[in-house]
Design a protein around this motif. Structure first.
Motif, PDB file in Angstrom:
ATOM      1  N   ALA A  88       0.821  -1.221   0.000  1.00  0.00           N
ATOM      2  CA  ALA A  88       0.000   0.000   0.000  1.00  0.00           C
ATOM      3  C   ALA A  88       0.852   1.267   0.000  1.00  0.00           C
ATOM      4  N   GLY A  89       1.996   1.197  -0.701  1.00  0.00           N
ATOM      5  CA  GLY A  89       2.841   2.375  -0.844  1.00  0.00           C
ATOM      6  C   GLY A  89       3.813   2.626   0.297  1.00  0.00           C
ATOM      7  N   PHE A  90       3.839   1.732   1.284  1.00  0.00           N
ATOM      8  CA  PHE A  90       4.740   1.873   2.426  1.00  0.00           C
ATOM      9  C   PHE A  90       5.707   0.707   2.487  1.00  0.00           C
ATOM     10  N   ALA A  91       7.000   1.020   2.683  1.00  0.00           N
ATOM     11  CA  ALA A  91       7.982  -0.025   2.954  1.00  0.00           C
ATOM     12  C   ALA A  91       7.715  -0.502   4.382  1.00  0.00           C
ATOM     13  N   ILE A  92       7.454  -1.791   4.536  1.00  0.00           N
ATOM     14  CA  ILE A  92       7.080  -2.289   5.856  1.00  0.00           C
ATOM     15  C   ILE A  92       8.144  -3.168   6.499  1.00  0.00           C
ATOM     16  N   GLU A  93       9.135  -3.594   5.714  1.00  0.00           N
ATOM     17  CA  GLU A  93      10.166  -4.479   6.259  1.00  0.00           C
ATOM     18  C   GLU A  93      11.339  -4.548   5.300  1.00  0.00           C
ATOM     19  N   ARG A  94      12.547  -4.662   5.853  1.00  0.00           N
ATOM     20  CA  ARG A  94      13.726  -4.921   5.027  1.00  0.00           C
ATOM     21  C   ARG A  94      13.695  -6.376   4.575  1.00  0.00           C
ATOM     22  N   LEU A  95      14.343  -6.627   3.452  1.00  0.00           N
ATOM     23  CA  LEU A  95      14.390  -7.973   2.903  1.00  0.00           C
ATOM     24  C   LEU A  95      15.804  -8.233   2.411  1.00  0.00           C
ATOM     25  N   GLY A  96      16.336  -9.397   2.720  1.00  0.00           N
ATOM     26  CA  GLY A  96      17.666  -9.751   2.248  1.00  0.00           C
ATOM     27  C   GLY A  96      17.700  -9.850   0.726  1.00  0.00           C
ATOM     28  N   GLU A  97      18.849  -9.580   0.149  1.00  0.00           N
ATOM     29  CA  GLU A  97      18.974  -9.562  -1.310  1.00  0.00           C
ATOM     30  C   GLU A  97      18.610 -10.899  -1.941  1.00  0.00           C
ATOM     31  N   GLN A  98      19.076 -12.004  -1.360  1.00  0.00           N
ATOM     32  CA  GLN A  98      18.786 -13.325  -1.927  1.00  0.00           C
ATOM     33  C   GLN A  98      17.286 -13.600  -1.922  1.00  0.00           C
ATOM     34  N   GLN A  99      16.624 -13.329  -0.802  1.00  0.00           N
ATOM     35  CA  GLN A  99      15.185 -13.553  -0.721  1.00  0.00           C
ATOM     36  C   GLN A  99      14.437 -12.652  -1.695  1.00  0.00           C
ATOM     37  N   ALA A 100      14.870 -11.392  -1.806  1.00  0.00           N
ATOM     38  CA  ALA A 100      14.224 -10.455  -2.726  1.00  0.00           C
ATOM     39  C   ALA A 100      14.328 -10.961  -4.164  1.00  0.00           C
ATOM     40  N   LYS A 101      15.489 -11.443  -4.557  1.00  0.00           N
ATOM     41  CA  LYS A 101      15.673 -11.935  -5.918  1.00  0.00           C
ATOM     42  C   LYS A 101      14.812 -13.168  -6.180  1.00  0.00           C
ATOM     43  N   GLU A 102      14.710 -14.057  -5.198  1.00  0.00           N
ATOM     44  CA  GLU A 102      13.850 -15.234  -5.356  1.00  0.00           C
ATOM     45  C   GLU A 102      12.384 -14.811  -5.496  1.00  0.00           C
ATOM     46  N   ASP A 103      11.964 -13.867  -4.664  1.00  0.00           N
ATOM     47  CA  ASP A 103      10.582 -13.382  -4.732  1.00  0.00           C
ATOM     48  C   ASP A 103      10.299 -12.727  -6.079  1.00  0.00           C
ATOM     49  N   LEU A 104      11.242 -11.925  -6.572  1.00  0.00           N
ATOM     50  CA  LEU A 104      11.039 -11.254  -7.854  1.00  0.00           C
ATOM     51  C   LEU A 104      10.998 -12.260  -9.007  1.00  0.00           C
ATOM     52  N   GLU A 105      11.789 -13.323  -8.920  1.00  0.00           N
ATOM     53  CA  GLU A 105      11.716 -14.376  -9.942  1.00  0.00           C
ATOM     54  C   GLU A 105      10.330 -14.999  -9.970  1.00  0.00           C
ATOM     55  N   THR A 106       9.760 -15.214  -8.794  1.00  0.00           N
ATOM     56  CA  THR A 106       8.406 -15.772  -8.721  1.00  0.00           C
ATOM     57  C   THR A 106       7.393 -14.822  -9.333  1.00  0.00           C
ATOM     58  N   TRP A 107       7.506 -13.521  -9.038  1.00  0.00           N
ATOM     59  CA  TRP A 107       6.609 -12.530  -9.633  1.00  0.00           C
ATOM     60  C   TRP A 107       6.732 -12.537 -11.152  1.00  0.00           C
ATOM     61  N   GLU A 108       7.958 -12.664 -11.662  1.00  0.00           N
ATOM     62  CA  GLU A 108       8.156 -12.695 -13.116  1.00  0.00           C
ATOM     63  C   GLU A 108       7.532 -13.944 -13.724  1.00  0.00           C
ATOM     64  N   GLU A 109       7.622 -15.079 -13.058  1.00  0.00           N
ATOM     65  CA  GLU A 109       6.987 -16.297 -13.538  1.00  0.00           C
ATOM     66  C   GLU A 109       5.470 -16.124 -13.615  1.00  0.00           C
ATOM     67  N   ILE A 110       4.901 -15.498 -12.601  1.00  0.00           N
ATOM     68  CA  ILE A 110       3.453 -15.247 -12.595  1.00  0.00           C
ATOM     69  C   ILE A 110       3.087 -14.315 -13.730  1.00  0.00           C
ATOM     70  N   ARG A 111       3.836 -13.235 -13.886  1.00  0.00           N
ATOM     71  CA  ARG A 111       3.577 -12.283 -14.968  1.00  0.00           C
ATOM     72  C   ARG A 111       3.633 -12.972 -16.319  1.00  0.00           C
ATOM     73  N   ASP A 112       4.668 -13.783 -16.539  1.00  0.00           N
ATOM     74  CA  ASP A 112       4.820 -14.462 -17.828  1.00  0.00           C
ATOM     75  C   ASP A 112       3.709 -15.476 -18.080  1.00  0.00           C
ATOM     76  N   ALA A 113       3.228 -16.124 -17.034  1.00  0.00           N
ATOM     77  CA  ALA A 113       2.144 -17.096 -17.183  1.00  0.00           C
ATOM     78  C   ALA A 113       0.832 -16.429 -17.551  1.00  0.00           C
ATOM     79  N   LEU A 114       0.682 -15.159 -17.204  1.00  0.00           N
ATOM     80  CA  LEU A 114      -0.559 -14.439 -17.484  1.00  0.00           C
ATOM     81  C   LEU A 114      -0.576 -13.775 -18.857  1.00  0.00           C
ATOM     82  N   LYS A 115       0.541 -13.830 -19.562  1.00  0.00           N
ATOM     83  CA  LYS A 115       0.599 -13.204 -20.883  1.00  0.00           C
ATOM     84  C   LYS A 115      -0.180 -13.984 -21.893  1.00  0.00           C
TER      85      LYS A 115
END
Length: 73
Positions: A46-73
């Protein structure tokens, strides 16, 4: 259901910042993050940073988001 998205802080101006992920930039608030620093990842909801995230976890999460995005194309 609520979704939180990891963003990398690329600019900080007081209590506001610019976060970036998957080519998207968004202005966010960083009021809840003590001493935010450019280059670190945060979870944004909702537009607010609510927690720090480690780089490795962030990259894994972003890969998952990209997989979801690509599946919806």
């Amino acid at each position: 259901m609520c979704l939180a998205v990891p963003l990398k802080l690329i600019e900080i101006h007081g209590n506001t910042a610019v976060g970036e992920a998957m080519g998207m930039k968004r202005e966010i608030r960083v009021d809840f993050i003590p001493e935010p620093r450019t280059g670190e990842y945060v979870i944004v909801h909702a537009g607010f940073a609510i927690e720090r995230l480690g780089e490795q976890q962030a990259k894994e999460d972003l890969e998952t988001w990209e997989e979801i995005r690509d599946a919806l194309k």
